[in-house]
Each structure stands twice: as structure tokens, then as C-alpha cells.
Design an enzyme around this catalytic site. Structure first.
Site, PDB file in Angstrom:
ATOM      1  N   GLY A  91       0.840  -1.131   0.109  1.00 14.43           N
ATOM      2  CA  GLY A  91      -0.050   0.014   0.032  1.00 14.43           C
ATOM      3  C   GLY A  91       0.859   1.186  -0.203  1.00 14.43           C
ATOM      4  O   GLY A  91       1.993   1.199   0.455  1.00 14.43           O
ATOM      5  N   ASP A 255       4.571  -5.192  -7.341  1.00 16.52           N
ATOM      6  CA  ASP A 255       3.806  -3.669  -7.100  1.00 16.52           C
ATOM      7  C   ASP A 255       4.371  -2.706  -7.672  1.00 16.52           C
ATOM      8  O   ASP A 255       3.969  -1.477  -7.766  1.00 16.52           O
ATOM      9  CB  ASP A 255       3.973  -3.556  -5.566  1.00 16.52           C
ATOM     10  CG  ASP A 255       5.436  -3.808  -5.081  1.00 16.52           C
ATOM     11  OD1 ASP A 255       6.228  -4.610  -5.227  1.00 16.52           O
ATOM     12  OD2 ASP A 255       5.936  -2.765  -4.323  1.00 16.52           O
ATOM     13  N   ASP A 265       7.737   3.615 -10.592  1.00 18.40           N
ATOM     14  CA  ASP A 265       8.575   3.221  -9.351  1.00 18.40           C
ATOM     15  C   ASP A 265       9.983   3.371  -9.404  1.00 18.40           C
ATOM     16  O   ASP A 265      10.544   2.463  -9.429  1.00 18.40           O
ATOM     17  CB  ASP A 265       7.886   2.299  -8.619  1.00 18.40           C
ATOM     18  CG  ASP A 265       6.910   2.507  -7.469  1.00 18.40           C
ATOM     19  OD1 ASP A 265       6.437   3.752  -7.654  1.00 18.40           O
ATOM     20  OD2 ASP A 265       6.394   1.773  -6.952  1.00 18.40           O
TER      21      ASP A 265
HETATM   22  P1  AMP Z   1       9.132   0.742  -3.047  1.00 17.69           P
HETATM   23  O1  AMP Z   1      10.385   0.400  -2.913  1.00 17.69           O
HETATM   24  O2  AMP Z   1       9.242   2.310  -3.371  1.00 17.69           O
HETATM   25  O3  AMP Z   1       8.277   0.260  -4.331  1.00 17.69           O
HETATM   26  O4  AMP Z   1       8.255   0.697  -1.772  1.00 17.69           O
HETATM   27  C1  AMP Z   1       8.027  -0.571  -1.416  1.00 17.69           C
HETATM   28  C2  AMP Z   1       6.782  -0.249  -0.290  1.00 17.69           C
HETATM   29  O5  AMP Z   1       7.375   0.367   0.739  1.00 17.69           O
HETATM   30  C3  AMP Z   1       5.581   0.677  -0.606  1.00 17.69           C
HETATM   31  O6  AMP Z   1       4.555   0.285  -0.146  1.00 17.69           O
HETATM   32  C4  AMP Z   1       5.991   2.194  -0.098  1.00 17.69           C
HETATM   33  O7  AMP Z   1       4.590   2.871   0.198  1.00 17.69           O
HETATM   34  C5  AMP Z   1       6.788   1.504   1.238  1.00 17.69           C
HETATM   35  N1  AMP Z   1       7.674   2.625   1.592  1.00 17.69           N
HETATM   36  C6  AMP Z   1       8.876   2.984   1.086  1.00 17.69           C
HETATM   37  N2  AMP Z   1       9.351   3.731   1.759  1.00 17.69           N
HETATM   38  C7  AMP Z   1       8.544   4.425   2.492  1.00 17.69           C
HETATM   39  C8  AMP Z   1       8.798   5.042   3.975  1.00 17.69           C
HETATM   40  N3  AMP Z   1       9.813   5.841   3.999  1.00 17.69           N
HETATM   41  N4  AMP Z   1       7.775   5.110   4.739  1.00 17.69           N
HETATM   42  C9  AMP Z   1       6.707   4.434   4.773  1.00 17.69           C
HETATM   43  N5  AMP Z   1       6.361   3.141   3.600  1.00 17.69           N
HETATM   44  C10 AMP Z   1       7.396   3.279   2.650  1.00 17.69           C
HETATM   45 MG    MG Z   2       6.673   0.666  -5.190  1.00 21.50          MG
END
Ligand code: AMP
Ligand code: MG
Length: 481
Positions: A91, A255, A265
């Protein structure tokens, strides 16, 4: 909800009509001192937004989440996904979808703030983002767009006036991302996972996705199967384009794969310098799962997860449904090959295809790998009459290959529009980020962005951007979360 005011935003939010399990209604968390770092005037104008208003402090307030533009209805989206092969509930943990903006031509775009604070999906994360990675996404996504690769776009980056704590304290920032939608393979996996016997959530999301991205398929006889085929087609085309420009996404979790067919992303992504199938930059990918040459296989793996999620909608008999899903995914390899070959043919200036094209391309790549030839510059060099005076071009294997290729009467005009002169080279991206983050000097980045705007042109003033970084520099990228 619809509104028109001086910002030019015209929100018309449809995602919130899905069942509540698909999102959490949550506002961005305000920040201390928002300041515009980069603003994409051209994109704003093309969306029908008022660039003059949004480029100023009013824009900084909106793109930081401190001011909610009228008509916006901020949510965090729920989704799941396979991360490095393992299923997880995810999410938007650090993003808010402000809403869907309708451009002047009626085209619908998600306006998302990334780095906008904690949401119910944050788990242990701070919900924030650091300036470096947000500028990185801005640079690379805009470069991809100019290269002709479908991608989410970047409208703005604002600094928050707050620090975020990663390995070391860094300035915080928020990126405004513009996307056809944020529906991911992982969103469909999420829907399938929350349904019991009755695929209620799944069919709602599938119908929504059909209407939004594949309206022509809504009334065909097997719309969900048709959507599966259409998503496979778009992903095959997309990954082929990545391969053609030497792009490595770096974290192709399900995702991070959008059903729209846009690249989404941008984390540890990077462009390859010298050609090698095994090129990998991401520090978190220890086994090379997402290396350059693995991307088509991984796309197929992800599409298998997508097909599995759709199974309950494909046929009432589970065995027949599974058979249809399998049959569809099995077409990926051929479709990918067709796209890959078409793009490689263009890169080689071939005006029509012939048997033997595949080995013509493969033989060149094998030679490039052997000589650690720069992927971008070698293809670009082939399009000019005289080759650069480099020892590798005197190699017997190459001379022989070139004679074979020349017999096909390659079109240098086609080659020039198919082989970029300028890509966002790692050392240039790093220099731009360092100047911005360490010295608040955005001039280096602005110049890089200007060079990346016309990647297929021959502009002597941008010649410096064609120079590869040092060979074997051990360049690494980090997720920056
Ligand atoms: P990503 O690697 O950017 O695709 O992120 C994977 C998941 O981690 C996603 O659900 C993001 O919303 C969550 N996420 C990444 N960085 C953060 C953060 N600093 N705080 C909260 N959730 C995060
Ligand atoms: Mg992501």
C-alpha cells in the site's frame, strides 16, 4: 467532484468509487517550510495546468501537501505485491493520491505526492522521502519520456524544510508524480487476496481497470482474458523498449509494474554503459534477480502472478480458467521477441525484416560484450559514415559483421531516430544530484535535463553528456527509502 480554479486543476475522482478496501482516505501530513526545487512547466502546460501560478509558492504549498487543491480527495491506495519473489501486503506507505486530473483533451491522470507522510500502510516507515532519490526519479522518468519509453512523469519536486534520517540525515522532499493510473499487478493481487469464495473485489477492480485503460475491451466476449492479453502485450512492448535504451529498472517487484504499461517506481534504476547482459547496479539485489538481461524473464514471472490473480474471472471452472491463464502467459516470449526484434531492426537501420535479423543483432551484441563497448555510443556511431578511430572497430569480427550488415543497406536516418545520443549517464546523474543536495545548486541538473529533452538530436553543446563514466567504476544505486 469537479472544480476549476486558477491552478487549472480539474479533478474528477473515480478510484474512490471502488470498495473502501482499496484505499484509505488520508491527507498528506503538512511539512514545515515547502520550497519549489524543480517544476516541469512543459508538463504542466500540456496538462492544462496554470504553470505561472503553480511555479511559485502556491505550487510549493500544493505539491508539499500543505494546501489541498479544490476537488482533490486525497487517499493512500492499498495493494500487495511479490517483492523479490515473496508475497507481501503493501500500500502507499509514503504517498497520497490527490485525485485524478482531467487534461484539456479529457485524458485522465493520477496526481500523486510521493514522500507526503505516514499513512495506514506505512508499517514502520516514516512516510517521507529524501531529496536525492526524488530528484533522481524526476530526471530518469523525464528522460524516459523523451526517449519515447512509456513512463509516469514528474511535475515537481519540493523540499520540505525537514530532514529525513536514512544512513545519514538528508533534506526531505516530495515528488509530484503524474501517471495514467497507479493500478499495479500488485493491486490485482491484493484484490484476489482479500476476496473469499466470491471474487467481488477482484471483479470490481478488473471492471474499473478495463474501463480506464482498455475501454475497447469492455464489451468483447471474454473481457478479462482480453485484458490479460492486452497487459501482456503492453509489458512486452515496454520491456523491449527498456532493453533498447539500456535501462535497468532495478526493482521489478509486482507492485512496481503498472497495468497501464508505463514504467513506474524509479528506485535503484540506472542506464547501462558498456553492454553486458548481467549489468546490475542495485545494492539490494544481491542475486541479480533484476539484472538487465533478466528483465524479460521477470516480466513474464510477474505476468504469471497477474494471470493467477485473474483466474477467478477467466472461467467458472477453475481448471479451465487456469488453462486460459497459462496459455495467455505463454505468448509473452514470442510477443516480446517480436517487439525486441522490431526495435533492434530500427536500431540497425533495417527498413524491412529478413530471416537472420535476430543473429545479426545478437552477433553485434556478443561482440560489444566482448569488447566492453559502450551500448549507446556504439549504436550511435554505427549511424555515421565514418566510425570513430577506436581499436575495437578494427577487430576482424566487427569488420566482417559490418560488411554483412552493410549489405542490408541500413538507413542512417532511421538509426538516428532509434539510437539516442544522450542518456542519463550514471556519473552525470550523480553530479547533478550532488550539486543539488549538497550545495543547493540546481544548475547542473537543469543542464542535464536540457540535454535529456532531445536525446536523438546531435547538439554539440551537449557533447559532454555523451561521455561514458569510467569503466568498472563499481557504480551502485540505492533504494533511498
Ligand atoms: P518501493 O520500494 O518504493 O516500491 O516501496 C515499497 C513499499 O514500501 C511501498 O508500499 C512503499 O509505500 C513503502 N515505503 C517505502 N518507503 C517508505 C517510507 N519511507 N515510509 C513508509 N513506507 C515506505
Ligand atoms: Mg513501489
Amino acid at each position: 467532484m469537479t472544480s476549476l480554479d486558477q491552478t487549472g486543476f480539474h479533478f474528477d475522482n473515480s478510484y474512490t468509487h471502488l470498495p473502501e478496501a482499496f484505499y484509505a482516505r488520508v491527507n498528506p501530513v503538512p511539512v514545515r517550510a515547502p520550497k519549489m526545487a524543480v517544476f516541469n512547466r512543459e508538463l504542466a502546460a500540456s496538462l492544462g495546468l496554470n504553470a505561472d501560478v503553480l511555479a511559485g509558492q502556491a505550487g510549493a504549498e500544493i505539491f508539499s501537501g500543505n494546501v489541498i487543491p479544490s476537488g482533490a480527495d486525497p487517499i493512500a491506495q492499498a495493494y500487495a505485491g511479490h517483492q523479490f519473489g515473496h508475497f507481501t501486503n503493501l500500500g502507499d506507505g509514503r504517498a497520497n493520491l490527490l485525485g485524478e486530473h482531467l487534461a484539456v483533451n479529457g485524458e485522465r491522470f493520477d496526481i500523486q505526492l510521493k514522500g507526503s507522510g505516514q499513512t495506514p500502510f506505512s508499517r514502520r516507515g516514516d512516510g517521507r522521502a529524501a531529496l536525492g532519490p526524488m530528484l533522481r526519479e524526476y530526471i530518469i522518468s523525464e528522460a524516459m519520456h523523451s526517449l519515447g519509453v512509456p513512463s509516469t512523469r514528474s511535475l515537481a519536486v519540493v523540499t520540505t524544510g525537514e530532514m529525513v534520517f536514512r544512513e545519514k540525515p538528508q533534506p526531505g522532499a516530495i515528488l509530484t508524480r503524474v501517471a495514467s493510473s497507479h493500478i499495479r499487478v500488485g493491486t490485482m493481487e491484493y484484490a484476489a487476496a482479500i476476496d473469499g469464495e466470491n471474487p467481488r473485489a477482484l471483479s470490481k477492480l478488473a471492471n474499473y481497470t478495463l474501463n480506464r485503460h482498455f475501454p475497447d475491451l469492455v464489451s468483447v466476449s471474454e473481457p478479462y482474458l482480453a485484458m490479460l492479453h492486452a497487459v501482456i502485450e503492453r509489458q512486452a512492448a515496454l520491456i523491449a523498449k527498456w532493453m533498447h535504451v539500456g535501462f535497468i529498472h532495478g526493482v521489478m517487484n509486482t507492485d512496481n509494474m503498472a497495468l497501464s504499461g508505463e514504467t513506474i517506481d524509479y528506485g535503484p534504476c540506472a542506464f547501462m554503459d558498456h553492454y553486458s547482459h548481467s549489468t546490475l547496479f542495485s545494492s539490494i539485489d544481491q542475486h541479480g534477480r533484476y539484472a538487465y538481461g533478466n528483465q524479460p524473464k521477470i516480466a513474464e514471472w510477474n505476468l504469471t502472478r497477474f494471470a493467477e490473480a485473474l483466474v477467478p474471472l477467466l472461467h467458472e471452472d477453475p481448471a479451465q480458467a487456469a488453462g486460459k491463464a497459462k496459455e495467455a502467459v505463454e505468448t509473452f516470449t514470442e510477443i516480446f521477441k517480436r517487439h525486441w526484434l522490431a526495435g533492434m531492426g530500427a536500431k540497425l537501420g533495417l527498413l524491412k525484416s529478413e530471416t537472420g535479423d535476430f543473429s545479426l543483432a545478437e552477433d553485434l551484441l556478443a561482440w560489444m560484450e566482448q569488447h566492453k563497448a559502450d551500448y549507446t555510443n556504439t549504436f550511435r556511431a554505427l549511424s555515421s559514415e565514418t566510425l570513430p578511430d577506436e581499436i575495437m572497430f578494427r577487430d576482424a569480427k566487427f569488420v566482417e559483421w559490418r560488411a554483412r550488415w552493410k549489405k542490408r543497406l541500413p538507413s542512417s536516418a532511421l538509426m538516428r531516430t532509434s539510437n539516442p545520443a544522450v542518456i542519463p549517464r550514471n556519473h552525470r546523474v550523480e553530479a547533478a544530484l550532488e550539486a543539488a543536495v549538497e550545495r543547493s545548486d540546481y544548475s547542473v541538473m537543469e543542464r542535464l535535463l536540457a540535454a535529456l529533452k532531445s536525446p536523438y538530436g546531435d547538439f554539440s553543446e551537449f557533447a559532454e553528456f555523451r561521455v561514458p563514466g569510467p569503466l568498472g567504476s563499481g557504480y551502485q544505486t540505492f533504494c533511498g527509502t
